[in-house]
Design a protein around this motif. Sequence first.
Motif, short mmCIF file in Angstrom:
data_model
loop_
_atom_site.label_atom_id
_atom_site.label_comp_id
_atom_site.label_asym_id
_atom_site.label_seq_id
_atom_site.Cartn_x
_atom_site.Cartn_y
_atom_site.Cartn_z
N ASP A 150 0.86 -1.18 0.00
CA ASP A 150 0.00 0.00 0.00
C ASP A 150 0.89 1.23 0.00
N LYS A 151 0.84 2.00 -1.07
CA LYS A 151 1.75 3.15 -1.21
C LYS A 151 1.13 4.49 -0.83
N LYS A 152 -0.21 4.54 -0.71
CA LYS A 152 -0.84 5.79 -0.30
C LYS A 152 -2.05 5.49 0.56
N ALA A 153 -2.44 6.48 1.33
CA ALA A 153 -3.58 6.34 2.24
C ALA A 153 -4.82 5.90 1.47
N GLY A 154 -5.59 5.03 2.08
CA GLY A 154 -6.84 4.58 1.49
C GLY A 154 -6.72 3.37 0.57
N GLU A 155 -5.51 3.02 0.15
CA GLU A 155 -5.33 1.84 -0.69
C GLU A 155 -5.57 0.58 0.13
N VAL A 156 -6.13 -0.44 -0.51
CA VAL A 156 -6.31 -1.75 0.13
C VAL A 156 -5.83 -2.83 -0.83
N THR A 157 -4.60 -2.64 -1.35
CA THR A 157 -4.06 -3.57 -2.34
C THR A 157 -3.69 -4.92 -1.73
N GLY A 158 -3.65 -5.02 -0.42
CA GLY A 158 -3.38 -6.29 0.24
C GLY A 158 -4.62 -7.16 0.38
N GLN A 159 -5.79 -6.61 0.05
CA GLN A 159 -7.05 -7.33 0.20
C GLN A 159 -7.05 -8.64 -0.58
N GLY A 160 -7.21 -9.74 0.12
CA GLY A 160 -7.31 -11.06 -0.50
C GLY A 160 -5.99 -11.69 -0.90
N LYS A 161 -4.86 -11.05 -0.60
CA LYS A 161 -3.55 -11.61 -0.97
C LYS A 161 -3.41 -13.03 -0.43
N GLY A 162 -3.03 -13.92 -1.31
CA GLY A 162 -2.81 -15.31 -0.93
C GLY A 162 -4.05 -15.99 -0.37
N GLY A 163 -5.20 -15.37 -0.55
CA GLY A 163 -6.43 -15.92 0.00
C GLY A 163 -6.45 -15.91 1.52
N ALA A 164 -5.51 -15.18 2.15
CA ALA A 164 -5.38 -15.23 3.60
C ALA A 164 -5.32 -13.86 4.28
N TRP A 165 -5.13 -12.78 3.52
CA TRP A 165 -4.99 -11.44 4.09
C TRP A 165 -6.19 -10.60 3.71
N PHE A 166 -6.78 -9.94 4.72
CA PHE A 166 -7.98 -9.14 4.46
C PHE A 166 -7.94 -7.87 5.29
N ALA A 167 -8.42 -6.78 4.69
CA ALA A 167 -8.59 -5.55 5.47
C ALA A 167 -9.52 -5.90 6.62
N VAL A 168 -9.27 -5.31 7.78
CA VAL A 168 -10.06 -5.63 8.96
C VAL A 168 -11.15 -4.58 9.13
#
Length: 192
Positions: A150-168
Amino acid sequence: MRGRRTRKALLLVPAATVSVLVSACGVTGVDTVAGQNPAGGAGSGSTTLQQPPEFGKEPHQMLSATESRQVGWFVADAGGFALYRYDKDTAKPPKSNCDAECVAMWPPVLVSDHTMTSGVDPTLVGSVARADGKKQVTLAGWPLYRYAGDKKAGEVTGQGKGGAWFAVTPEGKKAQANDGAAPGQPSTGDGY
């Protein structure tokens, strides 16, 4: 003599005004050094700071409810960066399973001297001891992380990574994609 008193009284007015405005915004804080567990106060709003965080170097920690078109409501830090939970961790009891190379992409949100909340129930905020001895912030028992991608505020590019990472979410649950599609990408392992 009367002129000095008047000046002192006038100097106190701005300080009192700031105090009232801060408390009216619903952003409160609690010292968490002694207890390391529930912190903060309740309120609403979101953080709009646009500078990248220096991981682990905050004078305070902010957990703020924020909304995006991509995932709906999620929790952000003081810089407006999304916070994530990892499916391979456990909430009951809280345990972090992201170590070694994992923390390079998913830096843990570490407990600081002061935790504040905005739109997040402070009774859900706690901490867990990591394998390295540091204390990590938890939400509803889930250890919290940032995503280095995530390079800037508000991004959620990690959402769903590897099927194991999710925004909380502010309740400690997994944020879901708003379009009804399965969130993120197909599982390729650990997502880092």
